[in-house]
Design a protein around this motif. Sequence first.
Motif, PDB file in Angstrom:
ATOM      1  N   SER A  54       0.942  -0.806  -0.275  1.00  0.00           N
ATOM      2  CA  SER A  54       0.304   0.248   0.068  1.00  0.00           C
ATOM      3  C   SER A  54       1.096   1.661  -0.024  1.00  0.00           C
ATOM      4  O   SER A  54      -0.223   2.173  -0.010  1.00  0.00           O
ATOM      5  CB  SER A  54      -0.857  -0.145   0.863  1.00  0.00           C
ATOM      6  OG  SER A  54      -0.359  -0.282   2.648  1.00  0.00           O
ATOM      7  N   THR A  55       2.283   0.854   0.116  1.00  0.00           N
ATOM      8  CA  THR A  55       3.079   2.694   0.224  1.00  0.00           C
ATOM      9  C   THR A  55       4.334   2.193  -0.616  1.00  0.00           C
ATOM     10  O   THR A  55       4.794   0.932  -0.842  1.00  0.00           O
ATOM     11  CB  THR A  55       3.186   2.598   1.713  1.00  0.00           C
ATOM     12  OG1 THR A  55       3.654   1.865   2.290  1.00  0.00           O
ATOM     13  CG2 THR A  55       2.185   3.111   2.377  1.00  0.00           C
ATOM     14  N   LEU A  56       4.901   3.195  -1.046  1.00  0.00           N
ATOM     15  CA  LEU A  56       6.483   3.411  -1.143  1.00  0.00           C
ATOM     16  C   LEU A  56       6.811   4.242  -0.905  1.00  0.00           C
ATOM     17  O   LEU A  56       6.838   5.333  -0.858  1.00  0.00           O
ATOM     18  CB  LEU A  56       6.470   3.312  -2.716  1.00  0.00           C
ATOM     19  CG  LEU A  56       7.837   3.300  -3.835  1.00  0.00           C
ATOM     20  CD1 LEU A  56       8.565   2.345  -3.142  1.00  0.00           C
ATOM     21  CD2 LEU A  56       7.653   3.523  -4.944  1.00  0.00           C
ATOM     22  N   TYR A  57       8.103   3.801  -0.324  1.00  0.00           N
ATOM     23  CA  TYR A  57       8.677   5.334   0.320  1.00  0.00           C
ATOM     24  C   TYR A  57      10.379   5.112  -0.107  1.00  0.00           C
ATOM     25  O   TYR A  57      10.763   4.432  -0.527  1.00  0.00           O
ATOM     26  CB  TYR A  57       9.251   4.669   2.041  1.00  0.00           C
ATOM     27  CG  TYR A  57       9.613   6.358   2.636  1.00  0.00           C
ATOM     28  CD1 TYR A  57       8.596   6.756   3.305  1.00  0.00           C
ATOM     29  CD2 TYR A  57      11.386   6.562   2.798  1.00  0.00           C
ATOM     30  CE1 TYR A  57       8.845   8.238   3.609  1.00  0.00           C
ATOM     31  CE2 TYR A  57      11.417   8.126   4.040  1.00  0.00           C
ATOM     32  CZ  TYR A  57      10.252   8.690   3.997  1.00  0.00           C
ATOM     33  OH  TYR A  57      11.107   9.673   5.113  1.00  0.00           O
ATOM     34  N   LEU A  58      10.450   6.073  -0.410  1.00  0.00           N
ATOM     35  CA  LEU A  58      11.928   6.735  -1.258  1.00  0.00           C
ATOM     36  C   LEU A  58      12.612   7.278  -0.267  1.00  0.00           C
ATOM     37  O   LEU A  58      12.787   8.735  -0.047  1.00  0.00           O
ATOM     38  CB  LEU A  58      11.768   7.158  -2.885  1.00  0.00           C
ATOM     39  CG  LEU A  58      10.936   6.818  -3.910  1.00  0.00           C
ATOM     40  CD1 LEU A  58       9.945   6.734  -4.712  1.00  0.00           C
ATOM     41  CD2 LEU A  58      12.104   5.258  -4.455  1.00  0.00           C
ATOM     42  N   GLY A  59      13.549   6.563   0.652  1.00  0.00           N
ATOM     43  CA  GLY A  59      14.427   7.817   1.646  1.00  0.00           C
ATOM     44  C   GLY A  59      16.196   7.445   1.204  1.00  0.00           C
ATOM     45  O   GLY A  59      16.604   6.431   0.221  1.00  0.00           O
ATOM     46  N   GLY A  60      16.351   8.054   2.224  1.00  0.00           N
ATOM     47  CA  GLY A  60      18.158   7.926   1.949  1.00  0.00           C
ATOM     48  C   GLY A  60      19.323   8.539   3.069  1.00  0.00           C
ATOM     49  O   GLY A  60      18.889   8.242   4.478  1.00  0.00           O
ATOM     50  N   GLY A  61      20.356   8.640   2.517  1.00  0.00           N
ATOM     51  CA  GLY A  61      21.190   9.522   1.414  1.00  0.00           C
ATOM     52  C   GLY A  61      19.871  10.450   0.677  1.00  0.00           C
ATOM     53  O   GLY A  61      18.839  11.138   1.517  1.00  0.00           O
ATOM     54  N   THR A  62      19.806  10.878  -0.376  1.00  0.00           N
ATOM     55  CA  THR A  62      19.200  12.293  -1.047  1.00  0.00           C
ATOM     56  C   THR A  62      18.315  11.440  -2.129  1.00  0.00           C
ATOM     57  O   THR A  62      19.286  11.575  -3.090  1.00  0.00           O
ATOM     58  CB  THR A  62      19.763  12.832  -0.901  1.00  0.00           C
ATOM     59  OG1 THR A  62      20.861  13.230  -0.173  1.00  0.00           O
ATOM     60  CG2 THR A  62      19.236  14.457  -1.250  1.00  0.00           C
ATOM     61  N   PRO A  63      17.086  11.415  -1.993  1.00  0.00           N
ATOM     62  CA  PRO A  63      16.478  10.567  -3.145  1.00  0.00           C
ATOM     63  C   PRO A  63      16.199  11.915  -4.157  1.00  0.00           C
ATOM     64  O   PRO A  63      16.812  11.567  -5.635  1.00  0.00           O
ATOM     65  CB  PRO A  63      15.080   9.975  -2.739  1.00  0.00           C
ATOM     66  CG  PRO A  63      15.519   9.716  -1.634  1.00  0.00           C
ATOM     67  CD  PRO A  63      16.379  11.102  -0.673  1.00  0.00           C
ATOM     68  N   SER A  64      16.378  12.732  -4.126  1.00  0.00           N
ATOM     69  CA  SER A  64      16.131  14.485  -5.076  1.00  0.00           C
ATOM     70  C   SER A  64      17.434  14.345  -5.807  1.00  0.00           C
ATOM     71  O   SER A  64      17.326  15.015  -6.744  1.00  0.00           O
ATOM     72  CB  SER A  64      15.846  15.302  -4.139  1.00  0.00           C
ATOM     73  OG  SER A  64      17.036  15.298  -2.849  1.00  0.00           O
TER      74      SER A  64
END
Length: 377
Positions: A54-64
């Motif tokens: 139900s979710t996708l999380y792009l984390g990091g580090g720096t996803p941008s």
Amino acid sequence: MENWGIYVHIPWCRRRCPYCDFYFEIGAAQQGYAKKILEEFERKKHLWPAQAPSTLYLGGGTPSLLHPEELDKIIMGLKKAAGVQQWQVSLEANPEDLDETILESLKAVGVERLSLGIQSFDDGVLKWLGRAHDGKRAQEVIQQAQSAGFTELSVDFIFGLPGESLQRVETELNTLAAFDVGHVSAYLLTVEPGTPLLIQIQKNKKQAPDDDFQADIYAHLQHELKRSGYQQYEISSWAKAGKASTHNRIYWGQGSYLGLGPGAHSCRVLPAGDLERRINVSDLQKWWQGEPGIEEVSLQSPEASFLESVAFGFRDMERGVRLKRLSERHQTPVSSELLSKLQSMQRKGWVSQMKTAWVLTESGALFADAVAREILN
Ligand code: SF4
């Protein structure tokens, strides 16, 4: 069936923030990363629930820092491979990496929720923290994100720096009030082993944070955020109605999540009630080459998993801990010893008993680590 989520670690940063102990590499993002992430998902997807996440999380580090085309490949590729119709896609971003064009691209590739590493609107604080942006840029980026159509915004702050005053809370929140931001994550500065900040403190180049002051500023934050219309629903998270983080709640509820990329953690609840954890090696090259041993796997008994779910379930201050549900999930009876520990913490005012759940109290939030230790010992 419980919700589950996917976490993708994007392991690059422009520079090192001196207090940070996350896994990252300095430099530009490597081309072909999306392909590797999708390959890892294909290898592992049979282990996770058959229902779509139900979710996708792009984390990091720096996803941008990842090019929008690569992000598109990750988001659309995972969506297709996991058979997703509808999910919430969140992305962590730093103010210096975003502009109007990038924000529009993020919106176009399906990012719905942005978690902005603002940390402060004060130039002096940002300099102390070693951040690359200034206060003016921090305000601009919120404005730009809202103009690009992001209605799901979260802003991160760090408080409790040495020499700070309680007044900083009001100053930051007054600036924030100019924007209708639905979610705030506010952390107290911690000095982690192996960080440049610890070395600076050891060499007397910087002062260490003061525990008593941090307790005062935390209580002040709770008070001021409530006054600004935010409801505390986790130790470091406050939200306006309907703006809580769906993905993070999976972590606090000890639910199932699949972590992809170097340094990513995964957890799944097995049918017999055990928790299986996986940790990918924190080494981009080893992970990329897929060498043997790139993943550490550990299994925790249903009894230990039950206690851990109770201990960490208190982090979610709204939902709290439903003993009956967790006892069924982990096939473990609720012991009289656990009940007497909860009652003892209730007498201290740290936890309270609602209709169907035990919850951490507002004053108990500062003792969340002690609550967890008490349950686990
Ligand atoms: S940008 Fe984030 S992940 Fe990167 S060094 Fe700074 S705090 Fe750590």
